[in-house]
Design a protein around this motif. Structure first.
Motif, mmCIF file in Angstrom:
data_model
loop_
_atom_site.group_PDB
_atom_site.id
_atom_site.type_symbol
_atom_site.label_atom_id
_atom_site.label_comp_id
_atom_site.label_asym_id
_atom_site.label_seq_id
_atom_site.Cartn_x
_atom_site.Cartn_y
_atom_site.Cartn_z
ATOM 1 N N LEU A 1 0.828 -1.209 0.000
ATOM 2 C CA LEU A 1 0.000 0.000 0.000
ATOM 3 C C LEU A 1 0.861 1.257 0.000
ATOM 4 N N ALA A 2 1.946 1.243 0.753
ATOM 5 C CA ALA A 2 2.834 2.404 0.793
ATOM 6 C C ALA A 2 3.423 2.680 -0.591
ATOM 7 N N ARG B 1 2.095 1.806 -3.511
ATOM 8 C CA ARG B 1 1.008 2.269 -4.374
ATOM 9 C C ARG B 1 0.677 3.731 -4.108
ATOM 10 N N ARG B 2 0.651 4.104 -2.839
ATOM 11 C CA ARG B 2 0.339 5.502 -2.492
ATOM 12 C C ARG B 2 1.439 6.436 -3.003
ATOM 13 N N GLN C 1 1.043 6.898 -6.727
ATOM 14 C CA GLN C 1 -0.083 7.759 -7.089
ATOM 15 C C GLN C 1 0.213 9.223 -6.778
ATOM 16 N N HIS C 2 0.942 9.471 -5.688
ATOM 17 C CA HIS C 2 1.287 10.861 -5.349
ATOM 18 C C HIS C 2 2.331 11.416 -6.313
#
Length: 77
Positions: free
Chosen positions: A67-68, A70-71, A74-75
């Motif tokens: 998740l880290a 992926r985030r 995206q950022h």
């Protein structure tokens, strides 16, 4: 004749240590995705896993690491 009283208070539960490895189903549940999607992430290398004997296991910190990443992706986009 007297009746002895017995304390029937529940025994203190011993806290189980946090799991080090998760099943694929547990990892999928923690990510709120389906089992098939989780296996797809494993197959592509996006989600870390290892095989122990014939069992596929996911390190307990791998879903959070996924998740880290992926985030961060995206950022950055």
């Amino acid at each position: 004749m007297s009746i002895a009283t017995v304390d029937i208070a529940p025994l203190a539960k011993v806290a189980e240590p946090a799991p080090v490895l998760l099943t694929v189903e547990e990892a999928a549940r923690s990510l709120r995705i389906g089992r098939t999607t989780c296996f797809s992430l494993i197959r592509t290398g996006e989600l870390e896993s290892l095989t122990i004997g014939g069992l596929r296991r996911v390190p307990a910190d791998a879903p959070a690491a996924y998740l880290a990443r992926r985030r961060a992706e995206q950022h950055a986009a």
